[in-house]
Write an enzyme that holds these catalytic residues in place. Structure first.
Site, PDB file in Angstrom:
ATOM      1  CG  ASP A  19      -1.585   1.278   1.492  1.00 22.54           C
ATOM      2  OD1 ASP A  19      -2.077   1.687   0.466  1.00 22.54           O
ATOM      3  OD2 ASP A  19      -1.484   1.995   2.475  1.00 22.54           O
ATOM      4  CG  ASP A  21      -1.820   7.584   0.534  1.00 20.47           C
ATOM      5  OD1 ASP A  21      -1.018   8.385   0.387  1.00 20.47           O
ATOM      6  OD2 ASP A  21      -2.800   7.507  -0.392  1.00 20.47           O
TER       7      ASP A  21
HETATM    8  C1  BG6 Z   1      -5.679   5.794   0.161  1.00 21.65           C
HETATM    9  C2  BG6 Z   1      -5.736   6.555   1.523  1.00 21.65           C
HETATM   10  O1  BG6 Z   1      -4.445   5.315  -0.166  1.00 21.65           O
HETATM   11  O2  BG6 Z   1      -6.161   6.592  -0.662  1.00 21.65           O
HETATM   12  C3  BG6 Z   1      -7.251   7.403   1.603  1.00 21.65           C
HETATM   13  O3  BG6 Z   1      -5.529   5.559   2.482  1.00 21.65           O
HETATM   14  C4  BG6 Z   1      -7.507   8.034   0.243  1.00 21.65           C
HETATM   15  O4  BG6 Z   1      -7.272   7.896   2.821  1.00 21.65           O
HETATM   16  C5  BG6 Z   1      -7.286   7.099  -0.965  1.00 21.65           C
HETATM   17  O5  BG6 Z   1      -8.814   8.607   0.342  1.00 21.65           O
HETATM   18  C6  BG6 Z   1      -7.927   7.919  -2.322  1.00 21.65           C
HETATM   19  O6  BG6 Z   1      -6.825   8.753  -2.389  1.00 21.65           O
HETATM   20  P1  BG6 Z   1      -6.889  10.035  -3.576  1.00 21.65           P
HETATM   21  O7  BG6 Z   1      -5.310  10.142  -3.665  1.00 21.65           O
HETATM   22  O8  BG6 Z   1      -7.174   9.287  -4.753  1.00 21.65           O
HETATM   23  O9  BG6 Z   1      -7.796  11.018  -3.164  1.00 21.65           O
HETATM   24 MG    MG Z   2      -2.709   3.219   3.536  1.00 21.24          MG
END
Ligand code: BG6
Ligand code: MG
Length: 229
Positions: A19, A21
């Site tokens: 993963d 984030d």
């Molecule tokens: C995930 C995060 O990796 O990505 C979430 O943990 C986030 O918090 C999701 O909402 C979508 O991310 P983005 O960058 O497409 O808004």
């Molecule tokens: Mg994550």
């Protein structure tokens, strides 16, 4: 026991799926800050505990959850506007990012995996994954990037990791998934992957093992720990 596990390579691991984030980069805090800004602008707030439920969850699923917490109903077009505003705020944080935002031990583990011939893919819900990896100069380590621009189903559906394993030509049981989100651990387990939870056993207890950080983690030790879990 540990010695036996190591010598027999019991698990037959060939690949690692990460993963992004909260596992590779310290961006979970920026998602939280940007969503909080939106909630505050709409006249309410939400807690860090509630924020845990947003990890791994797509942008539009996240806004639906947050508006529910605030007891607010918006039209689809207003929802899209706020989601886009949140993303603009998030991108402001992302633009300022550099290698310092790589989480402890993540780069070292990826480098060790590469040197030992393991296959590596990204399995993220984010549509900003390529940008974030570029900002911290880690894009080149990933053979396949499966992110929110490619999936149709959000974690806890295992689709993102199934696509990652398929791109690497591996079976789920040959892959370890690294996840900081409850929904991500659930996705990994549902797909038949080995799961390493990054964070607290309080919410990631379904993972095979839970670590507080990747600092000092080596792949052989990790496989041995999973094997006796
Ligand atoms: C995930 C995060 O990796 O990505 C979430 O943990 C986030 O918090 C999701 O909402 C979508 O991310 P983005 O960058 O497409 O808004
Ligand atoms: Mg994550």
């Amino acid at each position: 026991m540990l010695k036996e596990v190591k010598s027999k390579n019991l698990l037959g691991i060939k690949a690692c799926l990460f993963d992004l984030d909260g596992v590779i980069v310290d961006t979970a805090k920026y998602h939280y800050k940007a969503w909080k800004k939106m909630a505050n602008a709409l006249g309410f707030d939400f807690s860090e505990k509630e924020n845990e439920q947003l990890k791994g969850v797509s942008r539009m699923d996240s806004i639906n959850l947050i508006l529910g917490w605030g007891g607010i109903t918006l039209s689809d077009s207003d929802k899209a506007k706020w989601a886009s505003q949140k993303n603009d705020w998030y991108l402001e944080y992302l633009q300022q990012m550099d290698k310092k935002e790589i989480l402890p031990g993540a780069l070292e583990l990826v480098q060790e995996l590469k040197a030992k011939g393991y296959r590596i893919a990204l399995g993220s819900s984010s549509k900003n994954a390529v940008l974030a990896l570029s900002k911290v100069e880690m894009l080149s380590y990933f053979e396949a990037i499966i992110d929110g621009t490619k999936t149709t189903r959000s974690k806890p559906d295992p689709q993102v990791f199934q696509m990652g394993a398929a791109a690497l030509n591996c079976q789920p049981a040959e892959c370890i998934v690294f996840e900081d989100a409850e929904s991500g651990v659930a996705a990994a387990i549902a797909g038949g992957f080995y799961a390493v939870g990054m964070g607290s056993p309080d919410n990631l207890g379904k993972a095979h093992i839970v670590l507080s950080s990747l600092k000092g983690v080596s792949i052989n030790d990790l496989i041995a720990k999973i094997a006796i879990s």
